[in-house]
Design an enzyme around this catalytic site. Structure first.
Site, short mmCIF file in Angstrom:
data_model
loop_
_atom_site.label_atom_id
_atom_site.label_comp_id
_atom_site.label_asym_id
_atom_site.label_seq_id
_atom_site.Cartn_x
_atom_site.Cartn_y
_atom_site.Cartn_z
N SER A 1 0.82 -1.21 0.00
CA SER A 1 0.00 0.00 0.00
C SER A 1 0.85 1.26 0.00
O SER A 1 2.00 1.25 0.45
CB SER A 1 -0.90 0.02 1.24
N1 SAH Z 1 -0.35 -5.05 3.97
C1 SAH Z 1 0.24 -5.48 2.72
C2 SAH Z 1 -0.71 -5.24 1.61
C3 SAH Z 1 -0.78 -6.42 0.70
S1 SAH Z 1 -2.08 -6.38 -0.51
C4 SAH Z 1 1.58 -4.81 2.50
O1 SAH Z 1 1.89 -3.85 3.21
O2 SAH Z 1 2.36 -5.27 1.66
C5 SAH Z 1 -3.31 -7.38 0.26
C6 SAH Z 1 -2.91 -8.78 0.60
O3 SAH Z 1 -4.08 -9.44 1.09
C7 SAH Z 1 -2.41 -9.63 -0.57
O4 SAH Z 1 -1.15 -10.13 -0.26
C8 SAH Z 1 -3.45 -10.74 -0.68
O5 SAH Z 1 -2.90 -11.98 -1.07
C9 SAH Z 1 -3.99 -10.80 0.73
N2 SAH Z 1 -5.32 -11.41 0.88
C10 SAH Z 1 -6.41 -11.26 0.10
N3 SAH Z 1 -7.44 -11.97 0.60
C11 SAH Z 1 -6.99 -12.60 1.72
C12 SAH Z 1 -7.57 -13.47 2.69
N4 SAH Z 1 -8.85 -13.87 2.62
N5 SAH Z 1 -6.79 -13.91 3.69
C13 SAH Z 1 -5.49 -13.54 3.80
N6 SAH Z 1 -4.89 -12.72 2.93
C14 SAH Z 1 -5.63 -12.24 1.90
#
Ligand code: SAH
Length: 215
Positions: free
Chosen positions: A62
């Site tokens: 993000s």
């Molecule tokens: N906080 C992260 C943002 C990653 S984007 C950072 O700072 O890098 C969102 C993430 O949520 C992705 O890696 C995706 O695989 C994960 N995601 C989506 N649905 C999910 C679920 N049901 N359970 C766990 N992770 C999930």
């Protein structure tokens, strides 16, 4: 050679402090965590820019401001047990680990979870546990949580996350369609559940039982 510490301080001044993030602990954490280590080498020169970046598997780290805004909204004082859904690169996890006692994070994509786990360990964040699972179920065995942060966009607030929120706890989650969402803060008190809209945002999809279907 890029002066990463200098780029990081500039990022905090220009993108975080100037946009009304006030919590001194959040500001200190953003000044400290080496964000450039959470992206691949070819993207490191952009790590402190004002936008999200790809982290592989069609996911993103993000925008720094969004990380600061969501973290501030959790109102962490230091003793909390926190649940994060969507560890991704592990950057937001590191920020939470700076500000709370213990962070439980769930990531559904194995390769991302393994990489994040390794990096957080190397950086000395020993108060973090990452599990590979569908985070829309929450983490029942470790519940209740003082704060829950979802870093992917949901069609609705998953009921298990509401159920696992402690009395007085805060849940921050993007809710909307697949393209735009509102950042919602839910606070649980003796009077029940209060919801606040903290503004528009854009996240990748929360995929799972209580989220979007996997396409
Ligand atoms: N906080 C992260 C943002 C990653 S984007 C950072 O700072 O890098 C969102 C993430 O949520 C992705 O890696 C995706 O695989 C994960 N995601 C989506 N649905 C999910 C679920 N049901 N359970 C766990 N992770 C999930």
């Amino acid at each position: 050679m890029i002066d990463f510490p200098k780029a990081r301080l500039k990022m905090v001044e220009e993108q975080i402090v100037s946009r009304e993030i006030r919590d001194p602990r959040v500001i200190a954490a953003m000044k400290k965590v080496p964000r450039h280590l959470f992206v691949e080498e070819a993207l490191q020169s952009q790590a402190y820019s004002d936008h999200p970046l790809p982290i592989g598997e069609k996911q993103t780290i993000s925008q720094p401001y969004m990380v600061a805004l969501m973290t501030e909204a959790l109102q962490l004082a230091g003793k909390e047990k926190v649940l994060e859904i969507g560890a991704g690169s592990g950057y937001q996890t590191a920020i939470l680990a700076e500000l709370a006692e213990k962070v439980y994070s769930i990531e559904r994509i194995r390769s991302l979870a393994i990489k994040a786990r390794q990096l957080l360990y190397e950086l000395g964040y020993f108060n973090v546990e990452i599990k590979i699972f569908d985070g829309t179920y929450g983490w029942l065995e470790e519940s209740p949580f003082d704060a829950i942060l979802v870093t992917a966009g949901a069609p609705d607030i998953p009921q298990p996350l509401l159920d696992q929120l402690a009395m007085g706890g805060r849940l921050v989650i993007p809710v909307g369609d697949a393209f735009v969402q509102d950042l919602i803060r839910v606070t649980r008190s003796g009077e029940g559940i209060k919801k606040e809209d903290l503004g528009g945002c854009r996240f990748v999809k929360l995929i799972g039982k209580f989220g979007w279907d996997d396409e």
